[in-house]
Design a protein around this motif. Structure first.
Motif, PDB file in Angstrom:
ATOM      1  N   LEU A 155       0.863  -1.309  -0.111  1.00 63.36           N
ATOM      2  CA  LEU A 155      -0.064  -0.130  -0.047  1.00 63.36           C
ATOM      3  C   LEU A 155       0.691   1.233   0.110  1.00 63.36           C
ATOM      4  CD1 LEU A 155      -2.855  -0.677   2.650  1.00 63.36           C
ATOM      5  CD2 LEU A 155      -3.084   0.061   0.040  1.00 63.36           C
ATOM      6  N   GLU A 156       0.512   2.208  -0.708  1.00 61.51           N
ATOM      7  CA  GLU A 156       1.162   3.546  -0.461  1.00 61.51           C
ATOM      8  C   GLU A 156       0.749   4.095   1.043  1.00 61.51           C
ATOM      9  OE1 GLU A 156       3.189   5.205  -2.569  1.00 61.51           O
ATOM     10  OE2 GLU A 156       3.346   3.369  -4.062  1.00 61.51           O
ATOM     11  N   GLU A 157       1.626   5.444   1.173  1.00 62.24           N
ATOM     12  CA  GLU A 157       1.381   6.073   2.312  1.00 62.24           C
ATOM     13  C   GLU A 157      -0.035   6.525   2.620  1.00 62.24           C
ATOM     14  OE1 GLU A 157       2.177  10.469   3.262  1.00 62.24           O
ATOM     15  OE2 GLU A 157       4.177   9.130   3.698  1.00 62.24           O
ATOM     16  N   ILE A 158      -0.590   5.531   3.879  1.00 56.38           N
ATOM     17  CA  ILE A 158      -1.922   5.868   4.453  1.00 56.38           C
ATOM     18  C   ILE A 158      -1.678   6.884   5.658  1.00 56.38           C
ATOM     19  CG2 ILE A 158      -4.045   4.884   5.422  1.00 56.38           C
ATOM     20  CD1 ILE A 158      -3.452   4.151   2.315  1.00 56.38           C
ATOM     21  N   LYS A 159      -2.490   7.936   5.619  1.00 54.99           N
ATOM     22  CA  LYS A 159      -2.276   8.924   7.039  1.00 54.99           C
ATOM     23  C   LYS A 159      -2.841   8.395   7.928  1.00 54.99           C
ATOM     24  CE  LYS A 159      -1.638  11.975   2.990  1.00 54.99           C
ATOM     25  NZ  LYS A 159      -2.067  10.928   1.903  1.00 54.99           N
ATOM     26  N   THR A 160      -2.377   7.476   8.735  1.00 53.60           N
ATOM     27  CA  THR A 160      -2.901   6.899   9.998  1.00 53.60           C
ATOM     28  C   THR A 160      -2.438   7.355  11.213  1.00 53.60           C
ATOM     29  OG1 THR A 160      -1.898   4.924  10.158  1.00 53.60           O
ATOM     30  CG2 THR A 160      -3.422   4.545   8.712  1.00 53.60           C
ATOM     31  N   CYS A 161      -2.959   7.439  12.321  1.00 49.17           N
ATOM     32  CA  CYS A 161      -2.760   7.957  13.263  1.00 49.17           C
ATOM     33  C   CYS A 161      -1.411   7.058  14.164  1.00 49.17           C
ATOM     34  CB  CYS A 161      -3.638   8.018  14.575  1.00 49.17           C
ATOM     35  SG  CYS A 161      -4.887   9.203  14.375  1.00 49.17           S
ATOM     36  N   LEU A 162      -1.539   5.788  13.710  1.00 50.59           N
ATOM     37  CA  LEU A 162      -0.570   4.761  13.964  1.00 50.59           C
ATOM     38  C   LEU A 162       0.917   5.250  13.562  1.00 50.59           C
ATOM     39  CD1 LEU A 162      -2.309   1.399  13.980  1.00 50.59           C
ATOM     40  CD2 LEU A 162      -2.234   2.990  15.790  1.00 50.59           C
ATOM     41  N   SER A 163       0.998   5.676  12.561  1.00 52.22           N
ATOM     42  CA  SER A 163       2.273   6.239  11.951  1.00 52.22           C
ATOM     43  C   SER A 163       2.668   7.443  11.957  1.00 52.22           C
ATOM     44  CB  SER A 163       2.551   5.421  10.494  1.00 52.22           C
ATOM     45  OG  SER A 163       1.509   5.995   9.714  1.00 52.22           O
ATOM     46  N   CYS A 164       1.780   8.439  12.699  1.00 54.66           N
ATOM     47  CA  CYS A 164       1.962   9.728  12.640  1.00 54.66           C
ATOM     48  C   CYS A 164       2.855  10.028  14.033  1.00 54.66           C
ATOM     49  CB  CYS A 164       0.805  10.492  13.057  1.00 54.66           C
ATOM     50  SG  CYS A 164       0.719  12.168  12.890  1.00 54.66           S
ATOM     51  N   ARG A 165       3.672  11.309  13.576  1.00 58.00           N
ATOM     52  CA  ARG A 165       4.698  11.569  14.967  1.00 58.00           C
ATOM     53  C   ARG A 165       4.059  12.388  15.891  1.00 58.00           C
ATOM     54  NH1 ARG A 165       8.441  16.634  12.539  1.00 58.00           N
ATOM     55  NH2 ARG A 165       9.069  16.196  14.776  1.00 58.00           N
ATOM     56  N   TYR A 166       3.012  12.446  15.677  1.00 55.84           N
ATOM     57  CA  TYR A 166       1.956  13.283  16.764  1.00 55.84           C
ATOM     58  C   TYR A 166       1.227  12.366  17.776  1.00 55.84           C
ATOM     59  CZ  TYR A 166       2.654  17.451  13.887  1.00 55.84           C
ATOM     60  OH  TYR A 166       3.202  18.693  13.063  1.00 55.84           O
ATOM     61  N   LEU A 167       1.327  11.212  17.468  1.00 53.40           N
ATOM     62  CA  LEU A 167       0.694  10.154  18.243  1.00 53.40           C
ATOM     63  C   LEU A 167       1.609   9.881  19.404  1.00 53.40           C
ATOM     64  CD1 LEU A 167      -1.959   8.202  18.637  1.00 53.40           C
ATOM     65  CD2 LEU A 167      -0.563   6.509  17.528  1.00 53.40           C
ATOM     66  N   ALA A 168       0.915   9.892  20.685  1.00 52.80           N
ATOM     67  CA  ALA A 168       1.867   9.307  21.736  1.00 52.80           C
ATOM     68  C   ALA A 168       0.883   8.376  22.831  1.00 52.80           C
ATOM     69  CB  ALA A 168       2.309  10.660  22.607  1.00 52.80           C
ATOM     70  N   GLU A 169       1.584   7.812  23.664  1.00 53.16           N
ATOM     71  CA  GLU A 169       0.787   7.119  24.527  1.00 53.16           C
ATOM     72  C   GLU A 169       1.016   7.851  26.100  1.00 53.16           C
ATOM     73  OE1 GLU A 169      -1.156   4.511  24.372  1.00 53.16           O
ATOM     74  OE2 GLU A 169      -0.826   4.603  21.925  1.00 53.16           O
ATOM     75  N   LYS A 170      -0.232   8.008  26.602  1.00 48.03           N
ATOM     76  CA  LYS A 170      -0.295   8.635  27.894  1.00 48.03           C
ATOM     77  C   LYS A 170      -1.025   7.868  29.072  1.00 48.03           C
ATOM     78  CE  LYS A 170       1.094  13.438  26.747  1.00 48.03           C
ATOM     79  NZ  LYS A 170       0.707  14.765  27.187  1.00 48.03           N
ATOM     80  N   SER A 171      -0.536   7.866  30.240  1.00 41.49           N
ATOM     81  CA  SER A 171      -1.367   7.090  31.163  1.00 41.49           C
ATOM     82  C   SER A 171      -2.220   8.156  31.997  1.00 41.49           C
ATOM     83  CB  SER A 171      -0.244   6.690  32.281  1.00 41.49           C
ATOM     84  OG  SER A 171       0.760   5.725  31.675  1.00 41.49           O
ATOM     85  N   ASP A 172      -3.572   7.490  32.491  1.00 45.43           N
ATOM     86  CA  ASP A 172      -4.521   8.286  32.637  1.00 45.43           C
ATOM     87  C   ASP A 172      -4.242   8.036  34.375  1.00 45.43           C
ATOM     88  OD1 ASP A 172      -5.660   5.893  33.461  1.00 45.43           O
ATOM     89  OD2 ASP A 172      -6.894   5.789  31.993  1.00 45.43           O
ATOM     90  N   SER A 173      -5.407   8.364  35.192  1.00 44.23           N
ATOM     91  CA  SER A 173      -5.306   8.392  36.803  1.00 44.23           C
ATOM     92  C   SER A 173      -5.219   6.869  37.147  1.00 44.23           C
ATOM     93  CB  SER A 173      -6.536   9.174  37.191  1.00 44.23           C
ATOM     94  OG  SER A 173      -7.897   8.600  36.698  1.00 44.23           O
ATOM     95  N   LYS A 174      -5.778   6.165  36.202  1.00 43.38           N
ATOM     96  CA  LYS A 174      -5.915   4.755  36.452  1.00 43.38           C
ATOM     97  C   LYS A 174      -4.675   3.865  36.049  1.00 43.38           C
ATOM     98  CE  LYS A 174     -10.860   4.520  36.767  1.00 43.38           C
ATOM     99  NZ  LYS A 174     -12.150   3.941  36.379  1.00 43.38           N
ATOM    100  N   ASN A 175      -3.537   4.589  35.590  1.00 43.32           N
ATOM    101  CA  ASN A 175      -2.449   4.215  35.113  1.00 43.32           C
ATOM    102  C   ASN A 175      -2.680   3.188  33.616  1.00 43.32           C
ATOM    103  OD1 ASN A 175       0.327   4.153  35.131  1.00 43.32           O
ATOM    104  ND2 ASN A 175       0.468   2.048  36.131  1.00 43.32           N
ATOM    105  N   LYS A 176      -3.894   3.614  32.975  1.00 46.47           N
ATOM    106  CA  LYS A 176      -4.231   2.904  31.608  1.00 46.47           C
ATOM    107  C   LYS A 176      -3.318   3.725  30.717  1.00 46.47           C
ATOM    108  CE  LYS A 176      -7.852   1.579  28.904  1.00 46.47           C
ATOM    109  NZ  LYS A 176      -9.592   1.612  28.764  1.00 46.47           N
ATOM    110  N   GLN A 177      -2.758   3.080  29.628  1.00 48.77           N
ATOM    111  CA  GLN A 177      -2.320   3.524  28.426  1.00 48.77           C
ATOM    112  C   GLN A 177      -3.360   3.936  27.445  1.00 48.77           C
ATOM    113  OE1 GLN A 177       0.946   4.419  29.542  1.00 48.77           O
ATOM    114  NE2 GLN A 177       1.673   4.020  27.842  1.00 48.77           N
TER     115      GLN A 177
END
Length: 205
Positions: A155-177
């Motif tokens: 596939l050619e470039e698909i602009k998904t969040c999974l391969s975007c530089r702006y996507l990050a993983e953060k923990s909430d108050s329950k320590n859930k990613q």
């Protein structure tokens, strides 16, 4: 012996998934053709209008659309000329580079693009009948499958969040990613992950 049996079962499951995706794509093509006949546009013309309406000028030139849809520039150019004759798109001549012609929608083209989502409503009606947990699981699976296909150049470039530089993983108050968009500064639920984000910026490897 049991390992061979399990392997064959996995093979059968994988094959069944491929066949199921192919069957769904048949429905997709049929709905697109039927809707295109009603509004006197070809399926690819419909897809181009939707693409142009959802992307910035950077991704709306003939060369970019040829790359995105895996078509020749000549094929894309012919479809764009037809849309021009129908008064739905127009070329924007770049002052910096006269060879590049980003495509924009006319007023009539924008109105048409806003109504084009009607063509897949029959499919949406069936999808909505399934529980949200099932839909979310399928969506994540498809996103990861698309990423895998892209990495292997199927596939050619698909602009998904999974391969975007702006996507990050953060923990909430329950320590859930949880997923988080660094650009928009908002948490993202699974349903908010995008396939074609206008703000996409490819992550560096």
């Amino acid at each position: 012996m049991s390992e061979v049996i399990n392997f064959n079962k996995d093979q059968n499951l994988d094959r069944s998934i491929v066949l199921a995706l192919e069957r769904v794509s048949q429905v997709f093509r049929t709905l697109l053709w039927d809707y295109g006949k009603q509004i006197k546009l070809s399926p690819i013309q419909i897809q181009f209008l939707v693409h142009i309406s959802a992307h910035s000028k950077k991704y709306s030139s003939v060369s970019e659309m040829a790359r995105t849809f895996n078509l020749t520039a000549a094929t894309v150019s012919d479809a764009i000329k037809s849309l021009e004759r129908k008064g739905l798109v127009q070329k924007i001549v770049s002052r910096r580079d006269g060879r590049k012609f980003p495509i924009s929608l006319t007023k009539e083209g924008l109105s048409m693009a806003n109504h084009l989502s009607n063509w897949y409503s029959p499919l949406m009606e069936h999808i909505q009948n399934f529980p949200s947990e099932s839909r979310e699981a399928v969506f994540i699976f498809l996103l990861k499958l698309i990423e895998s296909l892209k990495e292997n150049r199927l596939l050619e470039e698909i602009k998904t969040c999974l391969s975007c530089r702006y996507l990050a993983e953060k923990s909430d108050s329950k320590n859930k990613q949880n997923s988080y968009c660094l650009l928009r500064k908002v948490p993202l639920n699974i349903s908010e992950l995008r396939l074609n984000c206008p703000n996409f910026n490819a992550a560096t490897v």
